[in-house]
Design an enzyme around this catalytic site. Structure first.
Site, mmCIF file in Angstrom:
data_model
loop_
_atom_site.group_PDB
_atom_site.id
_atom_site.type_symbol
_atom_site.label_atom_id
_atom_site.label_comp_id
_atom_site.label_asym_id
_atom_site.label_seq_id
_atom_site.Cartn_x
_atom_site.Cartn_y
_atom_site.Cartn_z
ATOM 1 C CB THR A 196 -0.823 -0.028 1.310
ATOM 2 O OG1 THR A 196 -1.524 -1.258 1.360
ATOM 3 C CG2 THR A 196 -1.780 1.121 1.406
ATOM 4 N NE ARG A 253 -8.616 -7.540 1.456
ATOM 5 C CZ ARG A 253 -7.592 -6.741 1.700
ATOM 6 N NH1 ARG A 253 -7.231 -5.838 0.811
ATOM 7 N NH2 ARG A 253 -6.916 -6.823 2.826
ATOM 8 C CB ILE A 254 -13.462 -3.519 1.069
ATOM 9 C CG1 ILE A 254 -14.277 -3.276 -0.204
ATOM 10 C CG2 ILE A 254 -13.086 -2.196 1.737
ATOM 11 C CD1 ILE A 254 -15.632 -2.658 0.023
ATOM 12 N N GLY A 264 -0.148 -2.825 5.584
ATOM 13 C CA GLY A 264 0.105 -4.158 6.118
ATOM 14 C C GLY A 264 -1.088 -5.057 5.950
ATOM 15 N N GLY A 318 -4.405 -5.935 6.054
ATOM 16 C CA GLY A 318 -5.612 -5.111 6.146
ATOM 17 C C GLY A 318 -6.633 -5.619 7.145
#
Length: 326
Positions: free
Chosen positions: A196, A224-225, A247, A249
């Protein structure tokens, strides 16, 4: 202390075997983005403009996992997400499931400023992007050859892969033994190195802001969120501080990691670095992650509980640092 400060990250959990030339490429990219932020702060741009500017730059470069170069879903497509938050007034915007928007962080900013909502996702986010006239490209633009190869490996291993730049041969980067594979939400994963991107800024007027953007996990289920677009989990900014996380999530979501930094400053009276250290130690349970933060007083801080984090920071008094390891 006072004055402006900026921190950037390109992901926590770095494979110790990452080739030196890739490490140097990461540092060069972080340095370039830091310098863009520093120039903007010296020109008195508000913090919210600076975090957007820097994250846009990170999204445009395929090195890290956001925008171009995003991790691929199990279907071989890209579903990106981003969020942005302005400390004064705690205004925020977020998007998920974005497939054609060149700069997801800028779309998140538009959600904050041009819509009655805080969060738009999937077809609704895409429709809003078209209404706002933002730059869009075919999904193919975001897909790199490296990622196509990594998705193939992930499918063969029937796992979620985190780092698309490293050949996988039983490695992991958060120090579990090779014969006891890492697990996320009960499922084994191979290499732990999510990437990220994010930025946290305080400007010379003491205004804090933060933004985070990602492509998510390699071989993730469609829909997927993660934590990156979730205010209070991956991103948070208020009058005290600005925070961006990276990292695992699912663990960051459970720990409401970004908000916790502000909360312990607010309710326990902790300083910025003390708050960051406390949250990384006490709020991640078994998860692996890292975060960057700035305070209204011009401090910068970071913390992580795995091997390395791509990061950089600079302050008004001339301090500047870009690093990966301890």
């Amino acid at each position: 202390m006072g004055g402006w400060a900026i921190a950037v990250h390109g992901g926590a959990g770095v494979d110790p075997n990452l080739p030196v030339e890739r490490q140097e490429a990461a540092k060069q990219l972080l340095t370039r983005c830091l310098n863009i932020g520093v120039s903007a702060l010296r020109s008195s741009l508000p913090a919210i403009d600076v975090v957007e500017l820097v994250v846009r730059e990170l999204e445009a470069d395929p090195f890290f996992n956001s925008g171009r170069g995003s991790a691929l879903t199990t279907k071989g497509t890209v579903e990106m997400e981003a969020s942005i938050m302005d400390g004064p007034g705690r205004r925020c915007g977020a998007v998920s499931g974005v497939t054609t928007v060149k700069s997801p962080v800028s779309l998140a900013r538009l959600v904050m400023e041009k819509s009655p909502h805080s969060y738009l996702a999937f077809s609704g986010a895409e429709e809003f992007a078209r209404q706002q006239g933002v730059e869009t490209v075919d999904n193919e633009y975001f897909i790199t050859e490296d990622n196509v190869g990594m998705l193939k490996l992930a499918k063969e291993a029937n796992t979620i892969l985190f780092d698309y730049r490293i050949p996988t041969h039983g490695l992991d980067t958060c120090s579990a033994a090779v014969d006891s594979p890492l697990v996320m939400n009960g499922l084994p994963i191979s290499v732990y190195a999510p990437e990220t991107v994010g930025c946290a800024v305080v400007d010379s007027k003491g205004r804090c802001a933060a933004a985070t953007s990602t492509g998510g996990l390699m071989n993730k289920m469609t829909g997927r969120i993660g934590d990156s677009p979730l205010i209070g989990a991956g991103t948070y900014a208020c009058e005290l501080c600005g925070v961006s996380c990276t990292g695992e999530g699912e663990a960051i979501i459970r720990g409401t990691l970004a908000r916790e930094v502000a909360a312990v400053m607010e309710y326990k009276g902790f300083g910025l670095q003390q708050a960051v250290d406390y949250v990384v130690k006490e709020r991640l349970d078994q998860g692996k992650a890292g975060l960057i933060a700035v305070s209204k007083d011009g401090e910068v801080a970071f913390g992580y509980n795995c091997v390395g984090m791509f990061r950089g920071c600079a302050t008004e008094d001339g301090f500047m640092e870009v690093g990966i390891w301890e």
